[in-house]
Scaffold this active site. Structure first.
Site: not given
Ligand code: A3P
Length: 303
Positions: A55, A58, A115-116, A138, A146, A235-236, A267
């Site tokens: 979270k 990734t 990987t995590h 993060r 998250s 990628t926004s 996000g």
């Molecule tokens: P939130 O739950 O705070 O919204 P991962 O990919 O490591 O599982 O992380 C997921 C988190 O990254 C989620 O956070 C998700 O919304 C956020 N996320 C994914 N794409 C994003 C982007 N383009 N910009 C900002 N945050 C993003």
């Protein structure tokens, strides 16, 4: 197998999988049962590994890297789901389910992998082969929030309980992939010894151009200003939220139920303020100070 069939099959086993510790780090049963295989994963020198604590952005990093590798070609980046484009190496599931490990084995080089794993559990071949690694970190509070919502919607992760209970579990490292504190510190210490680019979610959010330029340099890639702007746009958060190949909505609802909480949730940086009470925040901060004492690693909890 079709997703419908997978859904049917999975519904029959819809209880959350068991979890077990490997070297003090909580993992799901399948990773535990296949740990030897994961540990002996054969990395290659031209692999690019994207490593994160769960979270921490990734999927965002994965999409940026894929867009860079495909020179900003959106159609090419929509060729498959994120998890099929960039295999999750420790993710081993019993057949007929998806196994990132097997996918990585079949994938032609150069591979981009995910990987995590905490740094001490990364398969040693990555260090031997000197593969490049991008680590995205993060801040703990937003990561916790998250992860809490993700644990509610994702049936492969332990049930988070109440938010109060989840704070305790997170502080004690009793969550999948273990302690956030150990994870971010471990990778921070490793970054000067290996080819690791250590990035922060908050920096990416604040100034994506600056951070993407760091990734480009690390990947030894050059692109035009026009493609760079295209990557920033694609990628926004708002665009990725609508992208079925990046937002995990193609998975059956018995695995991820987006009606409980969407994978692409908010996000943002600072959402923790909408979750922590004053008392919870004070307790968390006090514990944080102790756990992060002595490290030069500093996070921003707002931007
Ligand atoms: P939130 O739950 O705070 O919204 P991962 O990919 O490591 O599982 O992380 C997921 C988190 O990254 C989620 O956070 C998700 O919304 C956020 N996320 C994914 N794409 C994003 C982007 N383009 N910009 C900002 N945050 C993003």
């Amino acid at each position: 197998m079709s997703l419908e069939k997978m859904n049917d099959l999975n519904l029959k086993e819809s209880t959350r999988p068991e979890n077990k510790e490997i070297n003090g780090v909580l993992m799901n049963k399948w990773i535990y049962d296949n740990w030897d295989k994961v540990w002996n994963f054969q990395a290659k020198s031209d692999d690019l590994l994207i490593a994160t604590y769960a979270k921490s952005g990734t999927t965002w990093t994965q999409e940026i890297v894929d867009m860079i590798q495909n020179d900003g070609n959106v159609e090419k980046c929509q060729r498959a789901n994120t998890f099929d484009r960039q295999p999750f190496i420790e993710w081993i599931m019993p057949p007929p389910f998806h196994s990132g490990f097997d996918l990585a084995m079949k994938m032609p080089s150069p591979r981009t992998l995910k990987t995590h794993l905490p740094v001490q559990m990364v398969p040693p071949s990555f260090w031997k082969e000197n593969s490049k690694i991008i680590y995205m970190a993060r801040n703990a509070k937003d990561c916790l929030v998250s992860y809490y919502h993700f644990s509610r919607m994702n049936k492969y992760v332990p049930d988070p309980g109440t938010f109060e209970e989840y704070i305790e579990a997170f502080m004690n490292g009793r969550v999948l992939w273990g302690s956030w504190y150990d994870h971010v510190k471990g990778w921070w210490d490793a970054k000067d010894k290996h080819r690791i680019l250590y990035l922060f979610y908050e920096d990416m959010k604040e100034n994506p151009k600056k951070e993407i330029l760091k990734i480009l340099k690390f990947m030894e890639k050059d692109i035009s200003e026009e493609i760079l702007n295209k990557i920033i746009h694609h990628t926004s958060f708002d665009i990725m939220k609508q992208n079925p190949m990046a937002n995990y909505t193609t998975l059956p609802t018995s695995i991820m139920d987006h009606s409980i909480s969407p994978f692409m949730r908010k996000g943002i940086t600072g959402d923790w303020k909408n979750h922590f009470t004053v008392a919870q925040n004070e307790k968390f901060d006090e514990d944080y100070k102790k756990k992060m004492e002595g490290t030069t690693l500093i996070f921003r909890t707002e931007i």
